[in-house]
Design a protein around this motif. Structure first.
Motif, short mmCIF file in Angstrom:
data_model
loop_
_atom_site.label_atom_id
_atom_site.label_comp_id
_atom_site.label_asym_id
_atom_site.label_seq_id
_atom_site.Cartn_x
_atom_site.Cartn_y
_atom_site.Cartn_z
N ILE A 135 0.84 -1.20 0.00
CA ILE A 135 0.00 0.00 0.00
C ILE A 135 0.87 1.25 0.00
N PHE A 136 1.91 1.23 0.83
CA PHE A 136 2.80 2.40 0.91
C PHE A 136 3.55 2.61 -0.40
N LEU A 137 4.01 1.52 -1.01
CA LEU A 137 4.74 1.65 -2.27
C LEU A 137 3.85 2.26 -3.34
N ARG A 138 2.64 1.75 -3.44
CA ARG A 138 1.73 2.26 -4.47
C ARG A 138 1.36 3.72 -4.21
N THR A 139 1.08 4.04 -2.96
CA THR A 139 0.73 5.42 -2.62
C THR A 139 1.91 6.36 -2.86
N GLY A 140 3.11 5.92 -2.44
CA GLY A 140 4.30 6.74 -2.63
C GLY A 140 4.58 7.00 -4.10
N LEU A 141 4.38 5.99 -4.93
CA LEU A 141 4.59 6.16 -6.37
C LEU A 141 3.57 7.15 -6.94
N LEU B 263 8.61 9.34 -15.69
CA LEU B 263 7.18 9.37 -15.38
C LEU B 263 6.51 8.11 -15.89
N ARG B 264 6.80 7.73 -17.12
CA ARG B 264 6.24 6.50 -17.70
C ARG B 264 6.60 5.28 -16.88
N ASN B 265 7.88 5.17 -16.50
CA ASN B 265 8.35 3.99 -15.77
C ASN B 265 7.75 3.91 -14.38
N ILE B 266 7.62 5.05 -13.72
CA ILE B 266 7.04 5.06 -12.37
C ILE B 266 5.56 4.70 -12.43
N LYS B 267 4.85 5.22 -13.43
CA LYS B 267 3.43 4.88 -13.56
C LYS B 267 3.26 3.40 -13.88
N ARG B 268 4.13 2.88 -14.72
CA ARG B 268 4.04 1.46 -15.07
C ARG B 268 4.19 0.57 -13.85
N VAL B 269 5.21 0.82 -13.05
CA VAL B 269 5.46 -0.04 -11.90
C VAL B 269 4.37 0.14 -10.86
N ARG B 270 3.87 1.36 -10.70
CA ARG B 270 2.78 1.59 -9.75
C ARG B 270 1.55 0.78 -10.14
N ASP B 271 1.18 0.87 -11.42
CA ASP B 271 -0.04 0.22 -11.88
C ASP B 271 0.11 -1.30 -11.93
N ASP B 272 1.34 -1.79 -11.83
CA ASP B 272 1.59 -3.23 -11.88
C ASP B 272 1.62 -3.86 -10.49
N ILE B 273 1.61 -3.03 -9.44
CA ILE B 273 1.71 -3.57 -8.08
C ILE B 273 0.42 -4.31 -7.70
N GLY B 274 0.59 -5.53 -7.22
CA GLY B 274 -0.54 -6.32 -6.75
C GLY B 274 -0.56 -6.36 -5.23
N PHE B 275 -1.37 -7.25 -4.70
CA PHE B 275 -1.57 -7.39 -3.26
C PHE B 275 -1.08 -8.77 -2.84
N ARG B 276 -0.46 -8.85 -1.67
CA ARG B 276 -0.06 -10.16 -1.17
C ARG B 276 -1.28 -10.99 -0.78
N GLY B 277 -2.25 -10.31 -0.18
CA GLY B 277 -3.46 -11.01 0.21
C GLY B 277 -3.30 -11.85 1.46
N VAL B 278 -4.14 -12.89 1.59
CA VAL B 278 -4.10 -13.78 2.76
C VAL B 278 -3.54 -15.13 2.31
N LYS B 279 -2.28 -15.36 2.65
CA LYS B 279 -1.60 -16.54 2.13
C LYS B 279 -1.05 -17.45 3.24
N GLY B 280 -1.05 -16.99 4.49
CA GLY B 280 -0.58 -17.85 5.56
C GLY B 280 0.93 -17.84 5.73
N THR B 281 1.42 -18.77 6.56
CA THR B 281 2.82 -18.70 7.00
C THR B 281 3.84 -19.02 5.91
N THR B 282 3.54 -19.96 5.04
CA THR B 282 4.49 -20.25 3.95
C THR B 282 3.84 -20.05 2.58
#
Length: 484
Positions: free
Chosen positions: A118-124, A179-198
């Motif tokens: 969340i912080f990475l996407r917001t910061g970008l 600007l293009r590169n930063i927007k690309r990486v921002r829009d490509d960020i996904g979520f870890r979600g709920v995956k458990g310990t391993t």
């Protein structure tokens, strides 16, 4: 103990914007953890786990930490040596109805890693907006000086003429790529979600009595509640640290761009052609009162070097994540990620400040052109003689001799370039002496530079600045300046 007794990073205490500094603050971090716990509880309740409405209501009513809660969490962390569990306990003290279900089925990385994403996407997003403002400022500068001839340099040696505006488009073009590169990486960020310990989701499968569809739906629901379009399909305990590489790469590239721009400005300041803004009460040197040091540009270079090398940390950290995870990434990332964003923020804002107050000295620029242009005009003089019936080889030899004599005056005697006076005094060149003014007009040496500026601003810069989020950021910054 006061803040003056302990080290504080100058990135936050001296340079960074409040917006970016707040993003990576403990207050934002732990509030985000609490929101993630709320999202998890809401999704688990929706899928049938026995979670009371009161529990969720108490959690939602206490997302922000009070100073007392920070103190409770600090005491718990010191006792338990675990920051996440300390905050699970602290959250439970203000949401007692939820104390038994906070963090249900999750591992620490559910909050730490998802919050980081969340912080990475917001910061970008912050950087995208700031870059747009910087580009808009340089666009105005390039347009203003689109056709002002200036001496070009290759190898930092005098070369053919360009224009002040054309040189600025070279800076803008690289910023557009950033600007293009930063927007690309921002829009490509996904979520870890709920995956458990391993990363196997085993704990959630147990919670839902082996119902795979509910575990998949839980992952989807929490991702949606957290504001992401997609969840990484597979993870280990953490999201892949290769994501950090992808995020820091365009920031490092931005650092390279900023360093080049600021270096150009430092050289131009030395040439006294263009200077960064300098306040009336500003002191350039404690000893040499006359100096106007390019301090802002030097700061950009200094911090850009720091920004560029931080990418190496992400590369090294990603490469040593054994199997499902190791913890040697933690301390490194706590430093590297915030510092990269704070540094990028400062670099952009400093360049914006510089770009808004650049001072151009046309007469100094013209004087330097006059010192070098006679040598560059020799080919034009030769061609003019040929057009008037002269012999090219003879004209070349005449101008060669005069050029060497003029060079001797400049280099050996420290005098002005008097080549044109020598041409005027040489009877051989009588047929074209009336054309010398036209042949020496600096604007005849700048090619299509003005047209290139116009076309570039129209076809590339304007569309980039028309992007909705950037246009809004630029408009907001302009209103702020008017209010100030």
């Amino acid at each position: 103990m006061t803040t003056y007794d302990t080290y504080q990073t100058p990135l936050s205490s001296r340079y960074a914007s409040k917006e970016m500094a707040n993003l990576f603050s403990p207050a934002t971090r732990f509030r985000t953890w609490r929101q993630l716990w709320v999202n998890l509880a809401i999704a688990e309740k929706e899928l049938g786990l026995p979670i009371d409405d009161e529990a969720i209501e108490q959690m939602e009513a206490n997302l922000d930490l009070t100073p007392e809660q920070f103190e409770i969490a600090a005491v718990e962390e010191k006792k338990r040596r675990h920051d996440v569990m300390a905050h699970v306990y602290t959250f439970g003290t203000v949401a007692p109805a939820a104390a038994g279900i906070i963090h249900l089925g999750a591992t620490s990385c559910y909050v730490t890693d998802n919050a980081d994403l969340i912080f990475l996407r917001t910061g970008l997003t912050y950087l995208v907006r700031s870059l747009g403002i910087l580009i808009s400022r340089l666009q105005a500068f390039a347009a203003q000086y689109r056709d002002l001839p200036t001496l070009g340099f290759t190898h930092f040696q005098p070369a053919q003429l360009t224009t002040v505006g054309k040189r600025a488009t070279l800076w803008i073009q690289e910023l557009l790529w950033d600007l293009r590169n930063i927007k690309r990486v921002r829009d490509d960020i996904g979520f870890r979600g709920v995956k458990g310990t391993t990363g196997t989701q085993a704990s959630f499968l147990a919670l839902f009595d082996g119902d795979h569809e509910k575990v998949v739906e839980l992952d989807r629901l929490v991702t949606k509640l957290s504001g992401f379009d997609y969840v990484y399909p597979v993870t280990s305990q953490t999201y892949s640290r290769k994501i950090d590489i992808d995020v820091l790469a365009p920031l490092a590239s931005l650092g390279a761009t900023a360093h080049k721009i600021a270096t150009d400005l430092r050289l131009l300041a030395s040439l006294k052609e263009v200077e960064e803004p300098f306040e009336s009460t500003q002191i350039g040197s404690s000893a040499m009162a006359y100096k106007r040091n390019p301090m802002r540009s030097e700061r950009v270079c200094s911090l850009s070097r720091h920004l560029m090398v931080l990418h190496q940390n992400a590369l090294m950290t990603s490469s040593v994540q054994w199997f499902e995870r190791t913890l040697d990434d933690s301390a490194n990332r706590r430093i590297t990620l915030p510092e990269a964003f704070l540094t990028a923020d400062i670099v952009i804002s400093t360049l914006q400040n510089v770009s808004e107050g650049l001072v151009v000295y046309p007469k100094v620029i013209a004087r330097r052109i006059s010192q070098e242009l006679p040598f560059m005009a020799t080919e034009n003089i030769i061609m003019a003689m040929v057009k008037n019936g002269g012999d090219r080889q003879e004209a070349h030899e005449k101008i060669r001799v005069l050029s060497h004599e003029a060079a001797h005056q400049v280099k050996q005697l420290g005098l002005e370039n008097d080549l044109i006076e020598r041409v005027k005094a040489e009877p051989y060149f009588d047929p074209i002496k009336g054309q010398l003014g036209e042949l020496l007009d600096p604007k005849s040496f700048i090619g299509r530079a003005p047209e290139q500026v116009d076309e570039f601003l129209k076809n590339w810069v304007k569309p980039a600045l028309s992007d909705k989020e950037i246009a809004e950021a630029v408009e907001k910054s302009q209103k702020f300046e008017l209010n100030v």
